[in-house]
Motif scaffolding. Sequence first.
Motif, short mmCIF file in Angstrom:
data_model
loop_
_atom_site.label_atom_id
_atom_site.label_comp_id
_atom_site.label_asym_id
_atom_site.label_seq_id
_atom_site.Cartn_x
_atom_site.Cartn_y
_atom_site.Cartn_z
N VAL A 198 0.83 -1.21 0.00
CA VAL A 198 0.00 0.00 0.00
C VAL A 198 0.86 1.26 0.00
N ALA A 258 -4.08 7.49 -2.87
CA ALA A 258 -5.43 7.33 -2.32
C ALA A 258 -6.44 7.60 -3.42
N VAL A 313 -7.28 2.35 -2.70
CA VAL A 313 -5.87 2.45 -3.08
C VAL A 313 -5.74 2.26 -4.59
#
Length: 231
Positions: A111, A116, A131
Amino acid sequence: MSTTTPATDSRRQQRKNPTDGELTSAPGEQFAPPPKLRRRPVLIAASVAAISLGALASMWAYQSTSDAQSVLAVRQTIERGDVITADDLMTVNISVDPALKPLSADQASSVVGKHAALDMSAGGVVTQDQVTEQALPAKGSSVVGIALTPGMLPANQIRVGDKVRVVVTPGQQGEMPTGQPDSIEAVVVGVAKDETTGNAIVNVQVPNNEGPMLAARAATGKVALVLDSRS
């Protein structure tokens, strides 16, 4: 001359049993029975209730612990399009509905460094659809915000990732355009609500060369959103 009383005679008549050392009484004399313990139903009921509650609490604690998962959560709010850093994330052990598809704690490395796709609020669980590897706006694209009244878009249908068309609506006098109305194809990258007006704020991504035209049309308030098939 000495005098005796019934109590004195009774004490004199008592003697120790030569075999076990216990006191015995004179013939015909009986000891008073020991007092009976008085039971209190209220105290007994309270004890039983306390034991039951303790057992239930232990069972609940065990169940909560056994169902808990170690998942990723947001330490501090991340704005849509921001690069996600390790400081933005934390690990929590909670019970989560699998339908949310939360990312497990061991996926943190996959991640960090991505973008975002949505606004991520502090304390929320990180899910896959939040994500993206692609920055917003993508290279060669622009993002335009459009304020739409409830009648200018499908109710409760628009979500991030939808392919839509922004269509020009009739002018001030209500005249209909001749032929096919002008429209611009776009992709929804954000949806919010203006709490003051109640209008929907839809951010759409379009090619760079169509960004200025769409912004000009959106400023007039004479546009509507058409949702195309998701298949």
